[in-house]
Design a protein around this motif. Sequence first.
Motif, PDB file in Angstrom:
ATOM      1  N   CYS A 370      -6.529   3.136  11.413  1.00 21.34           N
ATOM      2  CA  CYS A 370      -6.441   2.057  10.424  1.00 21.34           C
ATOM      3  C   CYS A 370      -6.438   0.711  11.139  1.00 21.34           C
ATOM      4  N   LEU A 371      -7.370  -0.157  10.763  1.00 20.15           N
ATOM      5  CA  LEU A 371      -7.511  -1.478  11.380  1.00 20.15           C
ATOM      6  C   LEU A 371      -6.999  -2.596  10.473  1.00 20.15           C
ATOM      7  N   HIS A 372      -6.390  -2.236   9.363  1.00 19.80           N
ATOM      8  CA  HIS A 372      -5.889  -3.208   8.392  1.00 19.80           C
ATOM      9  C   HIS A 372      -4.723  -4.000   8.988  1.00 19.80           C
ATOM     10  N   THR A 373      -4.818  -5.326   8.903  1.00 21.53           N
ATOM     11  CA  THR A 373      -3.755  -6.166   9.451  1.00 21.53           C
ATOM     12  C   THR A 373      -3.019  -6.953   8.374  1.00 21.53           C
ATOM     13  N   SER A 374      -3.579  -7.057   7.172  1.00 19.13           N
ATOM     14  CA  SER A 374      -2.958  -7.761   6.045  1.00 19.13           C
ATOM     15  C   SER A 374      -3.006  -9.271   6.237  1.00 19.13           C
ATOM     16  N   SER A 375      -3.663  -9.952   5.309  1.00 17.19           N
ATOM     17  CA  SER A 375      -3.755 -11.412   5.375  1.00 17.19           C
ATOM     18  C   SER A 375      -2.387 -12.065   5.199  1.00 17.19           C
ATOM     19  N   SER A 376      -1.484 -11.404   4.478  1.00 18.48           N
ATOM     20  CA  SER A 376      -0.144 -11.944   4.252  1.00 18.48           C
ATOM     21  C   SER A 376       0.892 -11.317   5.167  1.00 18.48           C
ATOM     22  N   GLY A 377       0.560 -10.160   5.735  1.00 17.87           N
ATOM     23  CA  GLY A 377       1.528  -9.407   6.521  1.00 17.87           C
ATOM     24  C   GLY A 377       2.542  -8.676   5.654  1.00 17.87           C
ATOM     25  N   LEU A 378       2.274  -8.580   4.344  1.00 17.38           N
ATOM     26  CA  LEU A 378       3.264  -8.043   3.413  1.00 17.38           C
ATOM     27  C   LEU A 378       2.778  -6.858   2.592  1.00 17.38           C
ATOM     28  N   ASP A 379       1.520  -6.451   2.768  1.00 22.65           N
ATOM     29  CA  ASP A 379       1.030  -5.288   2.029  1.00 22.65           C
ATOM     30  C   ASP A 379       0.755  -4.143   2.997  1.00 22.65           C
ATOM     31  N   LEU A 380       0.628  -2.958   2.464  1.00 19.08           N
ATOM     32  CA  LEU A 380       0.390  -1.771   3.284  1.00 19.08           C
ATOM     33  C   LEU A 380      -0.975  -1.167   2.953  1.00 19.08           C
ATOM     34  N   PRO A 381      -1.646  -0.589   3.944  1.00 19.24           N
ATOM     35  CA  PRO A 381      -2.971   0.004   3.715  1.00 19.24           C
ATOM     36  C   PRO A 381      -2.878   1.318   2.954  1.00 19.24           C
ATOM     37  N   MET A 382      -3.470   1.359   1.783  1.00 21.36           N
ATOM     38  CA  MET A 382      -3.427   2.576   0.975  1.00 21.36           C
ATOM     39  C   MET A 382      -4.183   3.711   1.647  1.00 21.36           C
ATOM     40  N   LYS A 383      -5.154   3.357   2.487  1.00 16.92           N
ATOM     41  CA  LYS A 383      -5.930   4.391   3.176  1.00 16.92           C
ATOM     42  C   LYS A 383      -5.020   5.279   4.025  1.00 16.92           C
ATOM     43  N   VAL A 384      -3.954   4.701   4.592  1.00 20.87           N
ATOM     44  CA  VAL A 384      -3.011   5.494   5.397  1.00 20.87           C
ATOM     45  C   VAL A 384      -2.224   6.439   4.495  1.00 20.87           C
ATOM     46  N   VAL A 385      -1.847   5.969   3.311  1.00 23.75           N
ATOM     47  CA  VAL A 385      -1.158   6.818   2.340  1.00 23.75           C
ATOM     48  C   VAL A 385      -2.019   8.037   2.011  1.00 23.75           C
ATOM     49  N   ASP A 386      -3.306   7.791   1.771  1.00 24.45           N
ATOM     50  CA  ASP A 386      -4.229   8.891   1.462  1.00 24.45           C
ATOM     51  C   ASP A 386      -4.339   9.853   2.644  1.00 24.45           C
ATOM     52  N   MET A 387      -4.364   9.305   3.865  1.00 22.89           N
ATOM     53  CA  MET A 387      -4.440  10.152   5.056  1.00 22.89           C
ATOM     54  C   MET A 387      -3.224  11.065   5.156  1.00 22.89           C
ATOM     55  N   PHE A 388      -2.040  10.513   4.923  1.00 28.99           N
ATOM     56  CA  PHE A 388      -0.830  11.327   4.973  1.00 28.99           C
ATOM     57  C   PHE A 388      -0.855  12.408   3.897  1.00 28.99           C
ATOM     58  N   GLY A 389      -1.389  12.088   2.732  1.00 29.96           N
ATOM     59  CA  GLY A 389      -1.498  13.088   1.673  1.00 29.96           C
ATOM     60  C   GLY A 389      -2.336  14.276   2.096  1.00 29.96           C
ATOM     61  N   CYS A 390      -3.305  14.034   2.985  1.00 31.95           N
ATOM     62  CA  CYS A 390      -4.176  15.089   3.493  1.00 31.95           C
ATOM     63  C   CYS A 390      -3.661  15.680   4.804  1.00 31.95           C
ATOM     64  N   GLY A 391      -2.457  15.270   5.212  1.00 33.29           N
ATOM     65  CA  GLY A 391      -1.893  15.788   6.453  1.00 33.29           C
ATOM     66  C   GLY A 391      -2.562  15.249   7.693  1.00 33.29           C
ATOM     67  N   LEU A 392      -3.102  14.026   7.606  1.00 34.25           N
ATOM     68  CA  LEU A 392      -3.834  13.433   8.726  1.00 34.25           C
ATOM     69  C   LEU A 392      -2.977  12.365   9.406  1.00 34.25           C
ATOM     70  N   PRO A 393      -2.622  12.546  10.690  1.00 39.21           N
ATOM     71  CA  PRO A 393      -1.860  11.513  11.400  1.00 39.21           C
ATOM     72  C   PRO A 393      -2.732  10.298  11.684  1.00 39.21           C
ATOM     73  N   VAL A 394      -2.113   9.150  11.940  1.00 40.05           N
ATOM     74  CA  VAL A 394      -2.880   7.916  12.093  1.00 40.05           C
ATOM     75  C   VAL A 394      -2.473   7.139  13.338  1.00 40.05           C
ATOM     76  N   CYS A 395      -3.428   6.366  13.827  1.00 44.41           N
ATOM     77  CA  CYS A 395      -3.167   5.271  14.758  1.00 44.41           C
ATOM     78  C   CYS A 395      -3.480   4.002  13.974  1.00 44.41           C
ATOM     79  N   ALA A 396      -2.513   3.112  13.839  1.00 42.49           N
ATOM     80  CA  ALA A 396      -2.677   1.936  12.981  1.00 42.49           C
ATOM     81  C   ALA A 396      -2.345   0.660  13.744  1.00 42.49           C
ATOM     82  N   VAL A 397      -3.040  -0.408  13.388  1.00 43.88           N
ATOM     83  CA  VAL A 397      -2.741  -1.720  13.956  1.00 43.88           C
ATOM     84  C   VAL A 397      -1.322  -2.120  13.544  1.00 43.88           C
ATOM     85  N   SER A 398      -0.573  -2.617  14.495  1.00 41.30           N
ATOM     86  CA  SER A 398       0.805  -3.024  14.225  1.00 41.30           C
ATOM     87  C   SER A 398       0.843  -4.402  13.573  1.00 41.30           C
ATOM     88  N   PHE A 399       1.618  -4.524  12.480  1.00 43.76           N
ATOM     89  CA  PHE A 399       1.909  -5.831  11.887  1.00 43.76           C
ATOM     90  C   PHE A 399       3.271  -5.752  11.224  1.00 43.76           C
TER      91      PHE A 399
END
Length: 474
Positions: A370-399
Amino acid sequence: MAKRGRACVVVLGDLGRSPRMQYHALSLARQASLKVDIVAYGGSEPHSAVLENESIHIHTMIQWPKHSHSLPKILDPLMLLLKPIIQFIMLLWFLCIKVPPPDAFIVQNPPSVPTLVAVKWASSLRQSAFIVDWHNFGYTLLGLSLGRSSRFVSIYHWLEKRYGQMANGSLCVTRAMQHELAQNWGIKATVLYDQPPEFFHPTLLEEKHKLFCRLNRYLCHPLGVQDCVSAETAGIGRDDQNETLFTTQVGTSILFKPNRPALVVSSTSWTPDEDFGILLEAAVMYDRRVAALLDENDSTDEGVLWKEISGGKQYLYPRLLFIITGKGPEKEKYEEKIKRLNLKRVAFRTMWLSAEDYPLLLGSADLGVCLHTSSSGLDLPMKVVDMFGCGLPVCAVSFSCIDELVKVEKNGLLFSSSSELADELLMLFRGFPDECDYLKSLKNGALEMGSSARWDSEWEEHAKPLISEVISKT
């Protein structure tokens, strides 16, 4: 729950790319027993569960045409003003004339202008509740292209705040956003965390094989010159139903290929708030570092390497296939960059998948990025939520608030640079597919988190009481 028995979900954008609002519509129809009208643009199709639900009716607005780059730049301010005016009139027509009077309008923010203004006006005229679901802040997104100091951004910010305060109720996606809305906007919001719906789940081996068979035609064709994937798939037919890059069918048995590449999926909207260059640089670093660790020199012929891999040879570090899904303005720019890469063990494919195939791909992958960094720094990437639902671990940009979702060393890892991401890829995939215990541990953590909460239960606990209360008071 309702007096009129209707709700209207408003998305000033492509409904197919707004899964949270689709889930709102499904929950309103299933759990609140309402008739639901969705007002949105066309574009990509929503999930079949939305299309097939008899209680949901979709009203499609005409999309604002993309103006030609040949227009003089002096007209840009005019276009910036004209677009929201036309959208405002169109929204009012749909919300006040075409859609039956609802008990509540639930509107996605951003975009804020003209959506919040139009929905507020419509709710007043139709005596309906006005509920805002805060996904992010519109003014911060506009600031990415115009700069935070722009007068347009200041006006946008004022309108977003003013009309947001007029809402009868608010939902938001993180506790950090809830705090910001309360402290600096004077808005009390209920946190409704994104959770995966039931159709995001681990993919069975037979489903994986069928999916890869459907994707054969895309996997065979590299973005640029031949790569480590197209070299192997040259002998696989576009419509072959017995063999794929990852699996093979022998009789009635489906087996994983032991020397298959590791499949890494990244879903992106190809926008400036996702720096795709980080992933490209990490891929180059992985390729170079593996060659160094295996004591290969620059003169090693990739053709010989690919022939050995096709023959079944396994290496300590696998090939990586990155499948990048999504649509967006910067896609072509990065595809051109990918074409110029010269990598021995890494390949890229870009594609757009149906709402039914996308969860299957996530459930078939080995890692999500996940490369999502959030323009506000206050929202979360839904794509990661979907990945977890499928049992997929992630490497995500830190913010700032990503730790509300990604638990380091439990269901994923965070990175701040391409070098850190490359290090994580090397660490996770060493010994793939059988001896990568750390990756397996993260996968178990993702499975646990994905199964611990689902959209229906989260909506029932947090959204339904708010919507019921707001409707009863209106």
